[in-house]
Structure formats: C-alpha cells, structure tokens
Write an enzyme that holds these catalytic residues in place. Structure first.
Site, PDB file in Angstrom:
ATOM      1  CG  HIS A   1     -59.920  10.220  50.998  1.00 33.03           C
ATOM      2  ND1 HIS A   1     -58.895   9.590  51.660  1.00 33.03           N
ATOM      3  CD2 HIS A   1     -59.553  10.207  49.691  1.00 33.03           C
ATOM      4  CE1 HIS A   1     -57.956   9.233  50.811  1.00 33.03           C
ATOM      5  NE2 HIS A   1     -58.344   9.596  49.596  1.00 33.03           N
ATOM      6  CD  GLU A   2     -61.926  10.032  46.834  1.00 40.31           C
ATOM      7  OE1 GLU A   2     -61.196  10.632  46.010  1.00 40.31           O
ATOM      8  OE2 GLU A   2     -61.607   8.948  47.340  1.00 40.31           O
TER       9      GLU A   2
ATOM     10  CG  ASN B   1     -62.584  11.664  38.301  1.00 38.19           C
ATOM     11  OD1 ASN B   1     -61.483  11.254  37.949  1.00 38.19           O
ATOM     12  ND2 ASN B   1     -63.606  10.857  38.519  1.00 38.19           N
TER      13      ASN B   1
ATOM     14  CG  MET C   1     -60.730   8.912  40.214  1.00 33.21           C
ATOM     15  SD  MET C   1     -59.059   8.612  40.825  1.00 33.21           S
ATOM     16  CE  MET C   1     -58.193   9.985  40.053  1.00 33.21           C
TER      17      MET C   1
ATOM     18  CG  HIS D   1     -57.723  13.585  46.673  1.00 33.30           C
ATOM     19  ND1 HIS D   1     -56.359  13.561  46.809  1.00 33.30           N
ATOM     20  CD2 HIS D   1     -58.158  12.352  47.040  1.00 33.30           C
ATOM     21  CE1 HIS D   1     -55.979  12.371  47.246  1.00 33.30           C
ATOM     22  NE2 HIS D   1     -57.046  11.624  47.405  1.00 33.30           N
TER      23      HIS D   1
ATOM     24  CD  GLU E   1     -54.785   8.725  47.311  1.00 36.83           C
ATOM     25  OE1 GLU E   1     -55.665   8.937  48.172  1.00 36.83           O
ATOM     26  OE2 GLU E   1     -55.024   8.821  46.095  1.00 36.83           O
TER      27      GLU E   1
END
Length: 396
Positions: free
Chosen positions: A290-291, A260, A258, A294, A313
C-alpha cells in the site's frame, strides 16, 4: 490554531510559487526542544499579502529579503507576510521547536529496554509546522534540502540519501518537488539491514532493542519489497522517482504507516516479537505494498486539495491487495479484504457521518474537515468501487 481553508489555499497558490526549502535542524539541544532554521525561496506572481505557518516554542528571528520582521506578529500558527512585491523572495526563520510525545511533528521516544532515544517525524496532515516554517498546503510543492545535527552514534534517515559528514552533522540529498506533508526524517541509533535493488539503496530500520526480531524477518520483508517494486514498475511504466527506499519501523507511531517518499514509516508492532499467523504476515505485506503504491500515486502525483484524498487512499488500498496477489506468495489477499476491510467500509457507511467516496469539494472547506474523511469509506469502500470498475472495464 488557525486551520487552513480551501479558499485560503487557492488564494495563496495563485499568488506564490515555492521553489526550495533549505532546513537545518539541531537535535542536540535537550530533551524538550530542538532548533530549526529554514530558508524558503519563493516567487510572488504579483504584489500582495500572504502568510507562512509555524508552531514554535520560541520564534527568535524572521527576515524577508534580508529585512527583519517582528516575531511578535506571529498569530497562533500564522506569520503574516505583507506588502510582497512581484518577483523572487527569500524568507528566513529561526526558531526553537518542541518535541512531541503524541506522534505529531517531531516525536521523541526513549526506549525503556536500553535507554536509547529516537526521534522521527510525522508531518501529515499539517504537522510540518511543528518542525519548521512552511507554506503548508499540498499543491505548493518544492525541493527540500535538509541537514541535521544529531548526537554522536546516531544514524539519520530522510527522504533522500543521508550522508554522515562527521561530528554529528548529516546532510540529506535534496528531494524532487514534493508536498510539505511528505517531508520526513528519522534519527537515532537505528539497527539497519541494508541492501540494493534495481540500482538503488534499500534499507529497513528499527530500534536496537528489536534488532533480533527484525533480523529474523528481514528476508521476508525485503522479498516483499522487491517484488512489489518490480511489479509497480511493470504496471506504471513511470520509473520510481526518488533516490532510495528506506522503511523505518518506529516506536509509538500514531498511525499504521506513512508514505513519506523514500522513507516510509511503520508502527514497530510490525516487527513481530513472537510467533504470528500467516494472516498477520500478509497484513504486514499489504501495508508495505500500500505505502509503496503511494510513491507514484500521492507522492509523485499529489492531490491539489484534501477533497481528493479518497483517490490517494482508495487507489493505494486497491493496488496493495492486487499487487500482493500478482507478485507474492500471498495470492488470496482479496479474501482478507472481503473479511476485514469491507466490513470497515460497511460500518462507516451506516453511520450518520457517512459521506460519498469522492466528496463534493464544498464538503471539505478546511483541513479540520479533511481529517474526518480518513475512514473506512475513503479506504475500503473506495477500493471496492475501484475493484468493481476493474471488473467492468478491465485494469488498463
């Protein structure tokens, strides 16, 4: 539980602007529940009615601009705020909340190896309501300032730099404006490996019983992290928008990872306990990449409503593979994408539940329907489409 509809979110966003959450959590009150106090500063653009979301074990008190409201008016997860006047307001909510054992809200885990206990949050998509009172929709961004009381010997992690103030009291640096689903804390006797990169503190964390395994891979994990961080700065130009970068490998996580801000959480199966293939190491590296994508696309720039989750995504999926290829030793990641991820997208696309990569907004009328779009189409097919666009048009 009442799900939030897109129409309700649009109406609320037109009425209010949320500025700041000041949240105090006490994790020392038992194994089943914790204490939660939230003060929310917001502005009403006009007179009107709205609501705040909360899923408490016990709602003790609520005040709006110093005037008490009846806690018994809580209807499922909604507390009505009626008769708002135009201008500034402060809502204060004092509640007891339940720990989760299923990864939603504040998850609590006791390690059978050594008896140590850990808690961490998973707020996505609408589980922040299980931790504190909130206007829970992605376009109502605000500053979050959290403080925690934790058992002695615990370390607290958050979206910002956490400061140990003694006697179990911790404060977390206020965030830039972020969406409600991105708030995160993790607390426990973590084993941590800390370093610094580009002038910011970086850290990786796991439960103590996994310390030897994390230490064995710490150099590899941090090397991937630094390489991706530097490459994203070259690509995006926009500086990393948060004050630190922690990666916590947490137990019993109900997702893969995730994003965050400043505190990415991963399932701790990524702390390998035995010999693994290089493909597995590449998979872990891809999730890290990937994270991190974000942090810019999802955390700094965020969707207004959940019909745009595909771009969150799909873009992170594309960027993860592409950036690993460019910046790390994993130069054949698109082969793995073609073998593993595209087949996931093909499978999802052949089912009766198939949907466009970018669904029509009317197809995502509420948060319940939004969850149905987290599949191989929104991730793998979308990333395939983006990769094809790059092939046609060029990356820039």
């Amino acid at each position: 539980m009442s799900v939030l509809t897109r129409d309700e979110a649009q109406t609320r966003a037109q009425l209010i602007d949320v500025h700041r959450y000041t949240v105090a959590l006490d994790l020392t009150t038992g194994d089943e529940t914790f204490e939660s106090r939230a003060a929310i500063q917001f502005t009403a653009r006009a007179a009107g009615d709205t609501f705040v979301e909360l899923k408490p074990a016990l709602l003790r008190s609520v005040t709006l601009d110093g005037q008490p409201l009846d806690p018994h008016t809580l209807d499922q997860n909604r507390l009505a705020l009626t008769g708002l006047t135009e201008g500034e307001h402060e809502l204060r909510v004092d509640a007891t909340m339940r720990y989760s054992r299923t990864g939603e809200g504040m998850h609590r885990f006791t390690d059978p190896t050594d008896g140590e206990t850990y808690v961490y949050t998973q707020m996505f998509l609408e589980d922040v309501q299980r931790v504190f009172a909130v206007f829970d929709q992605p376009d109502l961004k605000a500053v979050f300032a959290l403080s925690l009381t934790a058992p002695e010997g615990w370390t607290v992690l958050g979206n910002g730099i956490a400061t140990d103030e003694g006697d179990g009291h911790w404060s977390i640096a206020p965030t830039p404006p972020i969406s409600t689903y991105l708030v995160a804390v993790a607390a426990g006797p973590w084993h941590s490996v800390r370093t610094e990169h580009a002038g910011l503190p970086f850290g990786i964390h796991c439960r103590r019983s996994l310390a030897p395994h994390l230490d064995a891979d710490a150099d590899e994990i941090l090397t991937i992290t630094r390489a991706c961080y530097d490459r994203y700065h070259e690509k995006f130009k926009e500086p990393y928008p948060f004050d630190s970068y922690d990666q916590a490998f947490v137990p019993e996580f109900n997702a893969g990872a995730m994003e965050n801000p400043g505190l990415v959480t991963f399932r701790d199966e990524f702390v390998y306990r035995s010999a693994v293939t290089d493909t597995e190491r590449q998979t872990r590296a891809m999730v890290i990449a990937h994270e991190m994508a974000h942090m810019w696309f999802g955390d700094l720039v965020t969707l207004t409503w959940w019909d745009d989750i595909w771009l969150n995504e799909s873009f992170a999926e594309y960027m993860g593979y592409q950036t690993l290829t460019e910046a790390t030793r994993h130069t054949d990641t698109w082969v793995a994408f073609g073998i593993d991820r595209k087949s996931w997208g093909y499978d999802a696309d052949q089912r009766p539940s198939t949907h466009p990569v970018a669904p029509d907004p009317d197809a995502v009328p509420d948060t319940a329907s939004a969850m149905l779009n987290f599949d191989g189409i929104s991730y793998a097919k979308g990333a395939s489409a983006l990769r094809q666009l790059v092939a046609w048009l060029g990356e820039k």
